[in-house]
Design an enzyme around this catalytic site. Structure first.
Site, short mmCIF file in Angstrom:
data_model
loop_
_atom_site.label_atom_id
_atom_site.label_comp_id
_atom_site.label_asym_id
_atom_site.label_seq_id
_atom_site.Cartn_x
_atom_site.Cartn_y
_atom_site.Cartn_z
CG ASP A 1 37.11 41.86 44.19
OD1 ASP A 1 36.25 42.71 43.90
OD2 ASP A 1 37.36 41.50 45.36
CE LYS B 1 32.14 46.84 48.38
NZ LYS B 1 32.28 47.29 49.77
CG HIS C 1 36.72 41.45 50.45
ND1 HIS C 1 35.72 40.51 50.64
CD2 HIS C 1 36.31 42.57 51.11
CE1 HIS C 1 34.76 41.04 51.37
NE2 HIS C 1 35.09 42.27 51.68
CB CYS D 1 35.95 41.27 54.61
SG CYS D 1 34.38 41.45 55.45
CD GLN E 1 36.62 48.87 47.90
OE1 GLN E 1 36.56 50.10 47.82
NE2 GLN E 1 35.86 48.19 48.74
#
Length: 419
Positions: A209, A235, A132, A376, A212
């Site tokens: 990261d 999220k 991302h 993104c 998600q």
């Protein structure tokens, strides 16, 4: 302040879970809302909405400063939320949980604070092609300013990382490796535990990261042995405006502050200052108190469902989606074609229909909300030879019947464009 909503802890049906989400009962364009954009931002259960409402109604005050009752209640609510998050990710100490605005700010904090102190000209930073923008741009800025260089792990045709290339890059002794645990475009779930161990063996610091993955997979930062982990509240059923940076304590202790101002100081004189203890050293100014309360309630909700159940449900719904989508003529799916290798995200293109046109038809005729664009992740789009894709993403409230409505809408789009 007491937790205001008690979440049931026995297994629940998806239909029953949907009753906890007020927005899922509304209609758009005269059709029941089919929300398939949870990878961008999840919907919120009543437990989160009511926890934040109760805080504002009964206990709102600034934190860490007042010696009166409701200020102490607000401080307790904020720090209790931090403890909940620490427990959710199995952090050793709650002071390793830094509240930020979102994943993007968390990564920027590391890039500016740890990066400026540790990355020098000629140092190597290893990233991947599937990242991302939030896990690309901060490192680009650091490299431009420090003289460091960037290298990237490419992808296989199936959308998996080429781990042999990763191993060869590690032989060059990078200072930092940073990668997503789960791609927001391809849904690919990366073997981050093994990748972190390899990075450490090469002397590198590893940042994950988890924007998600934290909402969808069990996350144990001690088991992963990650140096930094970043994710967002919105999220994972929580509110917008709050994110998390987890870091190993020795790294956080050695890092200089990111922002300066109230709450991150121990003492201030006209010409110098000293810094507060962790985690407050990195939390300048009044924090997002109500948002932290909401995130704590979201963590409670997910913990009651059980993250193993969350993953099991998403594997099931993703398998169904992959099966049904492959019945649509002229539809191309990107990323792994088995639910074992991907999370609840499916990006696709349909004939030569622009994804924005496709999303508009699905919304206006079927009430289906999907994402269309580059997500993104423009370098990944370039790798795929695309400008944009359509993307459907799922969560704890997604039903198989909603996948059927999506497929019906896709077939209707083919009719409209006569392709």
């Amino acid at each position: 302040m007491q937790d205001v909503v008690e979440v049931r802890r026995e297994p629940r049906s998806v239909e029953e879970i949907r009753g906890d989400f007020p927005i899922l009962s509304r209609q758009v364009h005269g059709k029941p809302l089919v929300y398939l954009d949870s990878a961008a931002s999840s919907q919120k259960p009543l437990a989160v909405i009511e926890a934040m409402n109760a805080y504002y109604r009964s206990s709102h005050a600034n934190v860490h400063r007042g010696v009166y009752e409701i200020s102490e209640e607000a401080t307790e609510a904020l720090e209790r939320a931090r403890t909940k998050v620490a427990r959710f990710i199995n952090a050793r100490q709650s002071k390793q949980v830094i509240f930020t605005r979102n994943t993007t700010e968390s990564i920027n904090l590391v890039a500016y604070s740890w990066g400026w102190a540790n990355v020098k000209a000629g140092d190597l930073i290893v990233l991947t092609t599937m990242e991302h923008h939030s896990n690309l741009v901060p490192w680009q800025l650091l490299a431009q300013r420090s003289g460091a260089r960037l290298e990237f792990v490419p992808l296989t045709p199936e959308g998996l990382l080429q781990l042999d290339v990763y191993a060869r890059l590690l032989e060059q002794g990078p200072k930092l490796v940073a990668f997503t645990q789960m791609s927001n475009v391809l849904g690919t779930i990366n073997p981050v535990k093994e990748m972190i161990a390899q990075a450490h063996a090469a002397g590198a610091v590893a940042l994950v990261d988890a924007a998600q993955s934290a909402p969808h997979l069990p996350l144990d930062v001690q088991e992963l042995d990650a140096d930094f982990v970043c994710f967002s509240g919105h999220k994972m059923l929580g509110p917008t405006g709050i994110g998390v940076l987890y870091g190993k304590r020795e790294l956080l202790e050695a890092m200089p502050p990111f922002l300066g101002g109230g709450d991150m100081i121990r003492s201030v004189s006209l010409r110098s200052s000293t810094w507060n203890d962790l985690p407050w050293k990195f939390e300048a100014g009044t924090p997002a108190i109500a948002e932290a309360v909401g995130l704590g309630a979201a963590v409670d909700y997910l913990s009651a469902l059980g993250m193993d159940w969350v993953r099991q449900h998403e594997r099931s719904i993703t398998a169904y989606a992959l099966e049904r989508l492959q019945t649509v003529p002229q539809l191309q799916i990107y990323g792994p074609l088995t639910e074992e290798l991907r999370g609840g995200v499916v990006s696709f293109s349909l004939a030569d229909i622009h994804p924005h046109d496709l999303a508009s038809i699905l919304d206006q005729e079927f009430g289906v909300a999907i994402r269309a664009g580059h997500h993104c992740a423009q370098p990944l789009m370039e790798h795929l030879g695309l400008v944009a894709t359509a993307r459907a993403s799922f969560y704890v409230y997604t039903l198989p019947e909603e996948i059927d409505v999506l497929v019906q809408g896709l077939r209707r789009a083919l009719e409209i464009f006569q392709v």
